[in-house]
Design an enzyme around this catalytic site. Structure first.
Site, mmCIF file in Angstrom:
data_model
loop_
_atom_site.group_PDB
_atom_site.id
_atom_site.type_symbol
_atom_site.label_atom_id
_atom_site.label_comp_id
_atom_site.label_asym_id
_atom_site.label_seq_id
_atom_site.Cartn_x
_atom_site.Cartn_y
_atom_site.Cartn_z
ATOM 1 N N ASP A 60 0.820 -1.210 0.000
ATOM 2 C CA ASP A 60 0.000 0.000 0.000
ATOM 3 C C ASP A 60 0.856 1.263 0.000
ATOM 4 O O ASP A 60 0.453 2.291 -0.551
ATOM 5 C CB ASP A 60 -0.939 -0.004 1.202
ATOM 6 N N GLY A 61 2.045 1.211 0.598
ATOM 7 C CA GLY A 61 2.918 2.376 0.589
ATOM 8 C C GLY A 61 3.324 2.754 -0.824
ATOM 9 O O GLY A 61 3.330 3.935 -1.196
ATOM 10 N N ASN A 134 -4.499 8.927 1.508
ATOM 11 C CA ASN A 134 -4.956 8.408 2.805
ATOM 12 C C ASN A 134 -5.332 9.523 3.779
ATOM 13 O O ASN A 134 -6.476 9.639 4.193
ATOM 14 C CB ASN A 134 -3.857 7.560 3.449
ATOM 15 N N ARG A 145 5.703 16.884 24.681
ATOM 16 C CA ARG A 145 4.590 17.765 25.046
ATOM 17 C C ARG A 145 3.528 17.744 23.953
ATOM 18 O O ARG A 145 3.810 17.605 22.754
ATOM 19 C CB ARG A 145 5.092 19.180 25.265
ATOM 20 N N ALA A 199 -5.114 10.964 20.657
ATOM 21 C CA ALA A 199 -4.915 11.045 22.111
ATOM 22 C C ALA A 199 -5.239 12.430 22.645
ATOM 23 O O ALA A 199 -4.392 13.104 23.250
ATOM 24 C CB ALA A 199 -3.482 10.645 22.478
#
Length: 281
Positions: A60-61, A134, A145, A199
């Site tokens: 896929d890359g 993608n 941080r 996240a």
């Protein structure tokens, strides 16, 4: 299909051997063809201007890289999977002859997939421009941080994210990084794209699915060595107060498909190792 390109991985001998085999097979059928390592972007682009099909040998890359090159010329891709997953490929090394013969006969349909265009704007103008099949991702670099990013959609302020990063994904990308980050699956035929934080901390933690003509702007407020990446392959550094604008590209990626139009469901379940869907009459 009067001029066919074949691109292969220069560091994989099996890919080079298969490229030579396909080239001889095509020439034996009076089809003009060329072959090139996938690392020679400028050479490939020159050939694509005259090509009617691009055969991509790899995973896929390799296909993502080929998509960015082929889309501006409207050249469809026929992928032969030599990688691990192969979501985007249409054949494997053991069945390529039968499937490629069908493509040469015109026994296929074209699938169109949305692409994204991203620009990095600074006080002195556009600092970078990237294209993705993608996803476009804003992420932190080496420091630990979190980033602080303001999100605007169609010039309207939506929210401020405090997160490790932000993914803007197409339906194609919904099975890639976005899926791993908990995003929804979008079918390839949809024109929508999505925004999904990575996240998030005390921030909106759900994906936003946007309409096809949406214009997304991400303002970098606290970069900590932030990066902008297209398909995880092309990257550029971001600075504080940079504005990243992401919208639907004027180009689509074309894929030759041989199966039924609902192939996506079967391929997804198979690639996720969940067996196979039952056939229906």
């Amino acid at each position: 299909m009067d001029f066919v390109g074949i691109i292969h991985h220069p560091q994989k001998p099996e890919s080079q051997l298969l490229a030579a085999e396909i080239l001889a097979w095509l020439e034996a059928r009076d089809v003009d063809a060329w072959t090139c390592p996938n690392s020679h972007d400028q050479v490939i682009a020159t050939h694509l201007a005259e090509s009617s099909l691009l055969i991509v040998l790899g995973g896929d890359g390799s296909t993502l890289q080929a998509a960015r090159l082929a889309a501006p010329f409207g050249v469809p891709i026929f992928g032969i999977n030599m990688g691990r997953v192969g979501f985007l490929s249409e054949a494997t090394p053991d069945v390529w002859q039968e499937r490629l013969a069908r493509v040469l006969r015109g026994d296929f349909w074209l699938e169109r997939r949305l692409m994204l265009q991203a620009e990095v704007q600074r006080e002195d103008g556009v600092a970078a421009s990237l294209t993705a099949l993608n996803d476009v991702v804003v992420s932190r670099s080496s420091q630990m941080r979190v980033l602080q990013m303001k999100l605007y959609v169609d010039s309207d302020y939506v929210t401020t994210y405090t997160a490790d990063g932000l993914i803007v994904a197409t339906p194609t990308g919904s099975t890639a990084y976005s899926l791993a980050a908990g995003g929804p699956l979008l079918l390839p035929e949809l024109g929508n794209f999505m925004v999904l934080p990575v996240a998030p901390h005390l921030s909106l933690d759900r994906a936003l699915v946007l309409h096809p003509e949406a214009i997304v702007c991400v303002e970098i407020n606290r970069p900590q060595e932030a990066l902008l990446a297209a398909d995880g392959q092309e990257t550029t550094d971001l600075q504080e107060d940079d504005l990243v604008t992401i919208r639907k590209s004027q180009h689509e990626c074309l894929f030759t498909r041989l199966g039924k139009s609902n192939y996506f469901y079967h391929r997804l379940i198979a690639r996720l190792g969940m067996g196979a869907l039952p056939e229906r009459d």
